[in-house]
Each structure stands twice: as structure tokens, then as C-alpha cells.
Write an enzyme that holds these catalytic residues in place. Sequence first.
Site, PDB file in Angstrom:
ATOM      1  N   ARG A  68       0.811  -1.215   0.000  1.00 21.33           N
ATOM      2  CA  ARG A  68       0.000   0.000   0.000  1.00 21.33           C
ATOM      3  C   ARG A  68       0.851   1.275   0.000  1.00 21.33           C
ATOM      4  O   ARG A  68       0.643   2.176  -0.813  1.00 21.33           O
ATOM      5  CB  ARG A  68      -0.918   0.031   1.242  1.00 21.33           C
ATOM      6  CG  ARG A  68      -2.122  -0.852   1.136  1.00 21.33           C
ATOM      7  CD  ARG A  68      -2.505  -1.389   2.501  1.00 21.33           C
ATOM      8  NE  ARG A  68      -1.516  -2.380   2.882  1.00 21.33           N
ATOM      9  CZ  ARG A  68      -1.665  -3.678   2.671  1.00 21.33           C
ATOM     10  NH1 ARG A  68      -2.766  -4.127   2.166  1.00 21.33           N
ATOM     11  NH2 ARG A  68      -0.712  -4.534   2.994  1.00 21.33           N
ATOM     12  N   LYS A 102      26.998  -4.397  -3.086  1.00 23.94           N
ATOM     13  CA  LYS A 102      28.454  -4.373  -3.320  1.00 23.94           C
ATOM     14  C   LYS A 102      29.177  -3.680  -2.174  1.00 23.94           C
ATOM     15  O   LYS A 102      30.358  -3.370  -2.267  1.00 23.94           O
ATOM     16  CB  LYS A 102      28.757  -3.628  -4.620  1.00 23.94           C
ATOM     17  CG  LYS A 102      28.147  -4.239  -5.856  1.00 23.94           C
ATOM     18  CD  LYS A 102      28.551  -3.406  -7.080  1.00 23.94           C
ATOM     19  CE  LYS A 102      27.723  -3.770  -8.286  1.00 23.94           C
ATOM     20  NZ  LYS A 102      27.862  -2.769  -9.348  1.00 23.94           N
TER      21      LYS A 102
HETATM   22  C1  NCD Z   1       2.085  -1.335   8.169  1.00 28.26           C
HETATM   23  C2  NCD Z   1       3.595  -1.219   8.214  1.00 28.26           C
HETATM   24  O1  NCD Z   1       4.291  -1.552   7.275  1.00 28.26           O
HETATM   25  O2  NCD Z   1       4.055  -0.780   9.247  1.00 28.26           O
HETATM   26  N1  NCD Z   1       1.553  -1.535   6.906  1.00 28.26           N
HETATM   27  C3  NCD Z   1       1.297  -0.468   6.088  1.00 28.26           C
HETATM   28  O3  NCD Z   1       2.112   0.385   5.885  1.00 28.26           O
HETATM   29  N2  NCD Z   1       0.070  -0.410   5.562  1.00 28.26           N
HETATM   30  C4  NCD Z   1       1.547  -2.286   9.138  1.00 28.26           C
HETATM   31  C5  NCD Z   1       2.022  -3.706   9.101  1.00 28.26           C
HETATM   32  O4  NCD Z   1       2.905  -4.083   8.350  1.00 28.26           O
HETATM   33  O5  NCD Z   1       1.484  -4.469   9.892  1.00 28.26           O
END
Ligand code: NCD
Length: 321
Positions: free
Chosen positions: A70, A98
Site C-alpha cells: 500500500r 556491493k
Molecule cells: C504497516 C507497516 O508496514 O508498518 N503496513 C502499512 O504500511 N500499511 C503495518 C504492518 O505491516 O502491519
Amino acid sequence: MVSEAAPAATASVPWTRRHLLGLEDLSCDELCTILDTAEQFVVPSQSRRKKRGNLAGKVVVNLFFEPSTRTRTSFGLAARRLSADTLDFTPSSSSLSKGETFIDTAKNIEAMGVDLVVVRHSSSGAPHLLAQHLRCGVINAGDGAHEHPTQGLLDIFTIRQKRGRIEGLTVGLVGDIAHSRVARSNIHGLVKLGAKVIVCGPPTLVPETIRELGVEVSHNLEAILPRCDVINMLRIQFERQRSGLFPSIQEYARLFGLDSTRLAKARKDLLLLAPGPINRGVEITPDVADGPHSAILQQVTNGLAVRMAVLYLLCGQPGEE
Ligand code: NCD
């Protein structure tokens, strides 16, 4: 078609920051400025044909050292909808393999004439380090278990959109609080904006020190559910945990998962959020994740408007050179 228009100036305070590193640093007014600006980007964020010209001539780079679905695509699309040129950096096929350092890699990318770097890294503080070494703006897209400011903002934006306010609401953050950067950004933003925050999870996943951030701590989801206007179900961050923090996934799901039986104990108008990715059947059962309380996909849609607002405020305002 490209429109040059700036969003109408409803922002509560003029924006002066070059970086967005966390919600802990922001004042209540600055949070409102981002949320108000995001509101004005809701329609443009959905407009495929009519791009905004606010970031024309600017270059935005995604520097993601951890997996993302996302956040990465949302930043890319947000930047393109504002007419920026975008680059996606993939560490596994870069000179990092590298032996080049993180800072050298970032400086070399910046030397190509980059205006904004969007960085995700497994180490807390990595975006802050870049902000010290680079001249361009830096946006934190998630640093270790520390903060994930745009996720916090889009969660808060979705609550405000659905409930009309933040002040006075009770928001439950459920799950792996200890390792969740989403939890920390939500706490900083929500508490500043006047919500009551209850964090809930097994004692091994909820550090006692979290109370210092102004939240209530609970280890009993059924007990807090009837008090919550909003519940944000967080993923267990297996990649950041040592083993043995809870007996089994099944036991976790039984005590802290949200299914329809448990949901029946909540308020009729409970708003259900989850930052994603969700593990269906662990944090939330599929019927609940896809049910009428859920705003999970609306959060993703809103993420685009929130990220357009952040990009605009950091480097797309009139007079920005
Ligand atoms: C979150 C993240 O990467 O911290 N996801 C996200 O950005 N939508 C939450 C998660 O990974 O659980």
C-alpha cells in the site's frame, strides 16, 4: 489534463517543515493542517484524467528497504497525480549489495536532482539520519517499530471522515503494540487531537512504558470493546519479534481476534480499521474484515489523498523552488 490550482487555503497554520519524520514532532495545528489539506485532495486523488500540476518538475524517490504494498504504490501514485517525476529504488538490485553504505546510496540518488525521498527501513531512526545528511526533503514511510506517520494520518483522517471529529472519541488499538510503528504514530496523533486511546494486547506485546504516551492499557479485548467508538486491529509483527511472546496463533486469535461473536459485544456503530496487511482469521475473521463496520479499503483510498497532501505541503506549495 493538468491543473495548476493550489488547494484553497483552509490550512490552520502555514506549513514550514521540510521533512515528515513522525507525528510525535507535530503540533496539533500542524496535524490539522495536513488533515484539512488532505480533505481538499480527496476529489483530485480520485481523478484519473485531470492531474494537478503542483509538483511538476519535482522528483520524488521511493527508497524502500522493507516490503510494502500500500504505502509504496500510494506514494508513487500520489506523486504522479501531482505531476512529479517518480523513481523506485530497489535495494536488492543496487550497489548496496556491493558494500555501499545507506548514506552513500542515498546521497548518490539525491545527486541526480531529487526533491523528496520517501524512505522505509527496518531500523528506527533511519529517516532521521537521512534528514541530517541530505539537502532534499525526507518522508518517513515506516522506520522499524518507531513511527509510520502517513499511516497514522490516514487512520486519523478516516476516523474524522466517518465520525466528524476526533476529540472525545475512544479509540482501541489492538494487537502487537510493542513492535507496531502504526500504533505509535496513531497514539501521538490521536492523543494530541483529544481522543482517548486504549491499547490492548497480551502483556508480552504491550510494554508498560507505553502508558507514558497518555494511553490506557488493557489485556482484555471483550472488556474494552463496548467502550470503543473505533477499533484499529494491528498485525502481529513477526518480522520484528523474538519467539515465544505468546503460546500460539490460535490462542492469540481466540483472545484478541475480532470475529462476529465478539463484534456483537461492541457498539452498533463501531468503526473498524486495520492498516493492512491483515492475516484473515488471526486478527480479524473474513466476514468481519469485509463486513459493514469495516473501513479497511476506505483507509487505502484515503491514503492517496493524505499522501498527496503531505507531498504538496513539503514541496508543492506556490513559491517552492
Ligand atoms: C504497516 C507497516 O508496514 O508498518 N503496513 C502499512 O504500511 N500499511 C503495518 C504492518 O505491516 O502491519
